[in-house]
Enzyme design. Structure first.
Site, mmCIF file in Angstrom:
data_model
loop_
_atom_site.group_PDB
_atom_site.id
_atom_site.type_symbol
_atom_site.label_atom_id
_atom_site.label_comp_id
_atom_site.label_asym_id
_atom_site.label_seq_id
_atom_site.Cartn_x
_atom_site.Cartn_y
_atom_site.Cartn_z
ATOM 1 N N ASP A 1 0.894 -1.158 0.000
ATOM 2 C CA ASP A 1 0.000 0.000 0.000
ATOM 3 C C ASP A 1 0.934 1.211 0.000
ATOM 4 O O ASP A 1 2.128 1.094 0.357
ATOM 5 C CB ASP A 1 -0.839 -0.061 1.289
ATOM 6 C CG ASP A 1 -1.606 1.218 1.560
ATOM 7 O OD1 ASP A 1 -1.510 1.706 2.700
ATOM 8 O OD2 ASP A 1 -2.251 1.738 0.649
ATOM 9 N N ASP B 1 0.117 5.156 0.896
ATOM 10 C CA ASP B 1 -0.002 6.133 1.989
ATOM 11 C C ASP B 1 -0.068 5.440 3.352
ATOM 12 O O ASP B 1 -0.918 4.584 3.569
ATOM 13 C CB ASP B 1 -1.240 7.003 1.771
ATOM 14 C CG ASP B 1 -1.137 7.825 0.482
ATOM 15 O OD1 ASP B 1 -2.173 8.108 -0.123
ATOM 16 O OD2 ASP B 1 -0.007 8.137 0.058
HETATM 17 O O1 LIG Z 1 -3.322 4.060 1.746
HETATM 18 P P1 LIG Z 1 -3.518 4.227 0.237
HETATM 19 O O2 LIG Z 1 -4.488 3.206 -0.355
HETATM 20 O O3 LIG Z 1 -2.165 4.239 -0.511
HETATM 21 O O4 LIG Z 1 -4.160 5.690 0.006
HETATM 22 C C1 LIG Z 1 -5.041 6.256 0.953
HETATM 23 C C2 LIG Z 1 -5.412 7.603 0.374
HETATM 24 O O5 LIG Z 1 -5.994 7.449 -0.879
HETATM 25 C C3 LIG Z 1 -6.454 8.339 1.204
HETATM 26 O O6 LIG Z 1 -7.548 7.447 1.422
HETATM 27 C C4 LIG Z 1 -8.627 8.157 2.017
HETATM 28 O O7 LIG Z 1 -9.711 7.238 2.184
HETATM 29 P P2 LIG Z 1 -10.985 7.346 1.183
HETATM 30 O O8 LIG Z 1 -10.467 6.971 -0.207
HETATM 31 O O9 LIG Z 1 -11.484 8.770 1.230
HETATM 32 O O10 LIG Z 1 -11.982 6.316 1.733
HETATM 33 C C5 LIG Z 1 -8.246 8.724 3.388
HETATM 34 O O11 LIG Z 1 -7.985 7.634 4.262
HETATM 35 C C6 LIG Z 1 -6.989 9.579 3.280
HETATM 36 O O12 LIG Z 1 -6.529 9.917 4.564
HETATM 37 C C7 LIG Z 1 -5.901 8.839 2.525
HETATM 38 O O13 LIG Z 1 -4.806 9.725 2.269
HETATM 39 MG MG LIG Z 2 -2.640 3.348 3.387
#
Ligand SMILES: O=P(O)(O)OC[C@@H](O)[C@H]1O[C@@H](OP(=O)(O)O)[C@@H](O)[C@@H](O)[C@@H]1O
Ligand SMILES: [Mg+2]
Ligand SMILES: [Zn+2]
Length: 179
Positions: A9, A11
């Site tokens: 993953d 972020d």
């Molecule tokens: O952890 P990965 O998958 O690499 O990316 C997570 C991000 O796309 C964002 O995903 C969002 O969730 P929602 O997409 O809004 O449910 C939130 O959790 C943000 O804080 C976060 O930065």
């Molecule tokens: Mg993540």
């Protein structure tokens, strides 16, 4: 010999996450030791791929060019350490679009496995959110939770049976390279 594939993953695993999303290259800051970990794994013969939800695209917070610039930065930093990053797959869709790629759906994991023509069984997928772990479980991969990013919060939830837990990506690299 089967490819040594590790899927990450993004972020909260490779770089700091934010509840305000990572909206620019300047906001994309590697977590301590993560670049070195990816480079070491790569140099030890591992193929390191990435599967990341990027609903910020659908939400209009940043565009594909900005997202690609973040990934170019990741590749540049790992290359400076003598390693390389494999396929990076992202889901640009919003939660309500019903796509097949947004985690916890396993579509991105399948895309990566098909790209490398390897089975997903027991392939480690490292994430900080419950959706990451559920995506892994859905395709019989090995869910691995890190405590970075949202990991500590995720630890308090009901995790898929068999989930492995590590402090961070550096600890995972140490485990995979030295065992
Ligand atoms: O952890 P990965 O998958 O690499 O990316 C997570 C991000 O796309 C964002 O995903 C969002 O969730 P929602 O997409 O809004 O449910 C939130 O959790 C943000 O804080 C976060 O930065
Ligand atoms: Mg993540
Ligand atoms: Zn999608």
């Amino acid at each position: 010999m089967l490819l040594k594939l590790l899927i990450l993953d993004r972020d909260g695993v490779i770089n700091y996450d934010s509840d305000a999303y990572i909206k620019s290259v300047e906001e994309w800051i590697p977590l301590p030791g993560s670049i070195e970990a990816i480079a070491q794994l790569s140099k030890a013969g591992w193929t390191v791929a990435v599967a990341t939800n990027q609903s910020g695209i659908a939400r209009g917070y940043y565009d594909i060019a900005t997202l690609e610039a973040m990934h170019a930065r990741l590749r540049e930093l790992v290359a400076e350490q003598g390693g390389e990053v494999g396929l990076i797959v992202y889901c640009p869709h919003g939660p309500d679009e019903g796509c097949d790629c947004r985690k916890p759906k396993p579509g991105m994991l399948r895309t990566i496995a098909e790209h490398y023509t390897v089975p997903l069984t027991n392939v480690w997928f490292v994430g900080d959110s419950l959706g990451d772990l559920e995506a892994a479980k859905a395709v019989d991969s090995q869910p691995v939770l890190v405590k970075t990013g949202k990991g500590e919060k995720t630890r308090g939830k009901t995790l898929p049976v068999g989930t492995l837990i590590f402090d961070d990506l550096a600890a995972i690299a140490a485990e995979l390279i030295h065992n």
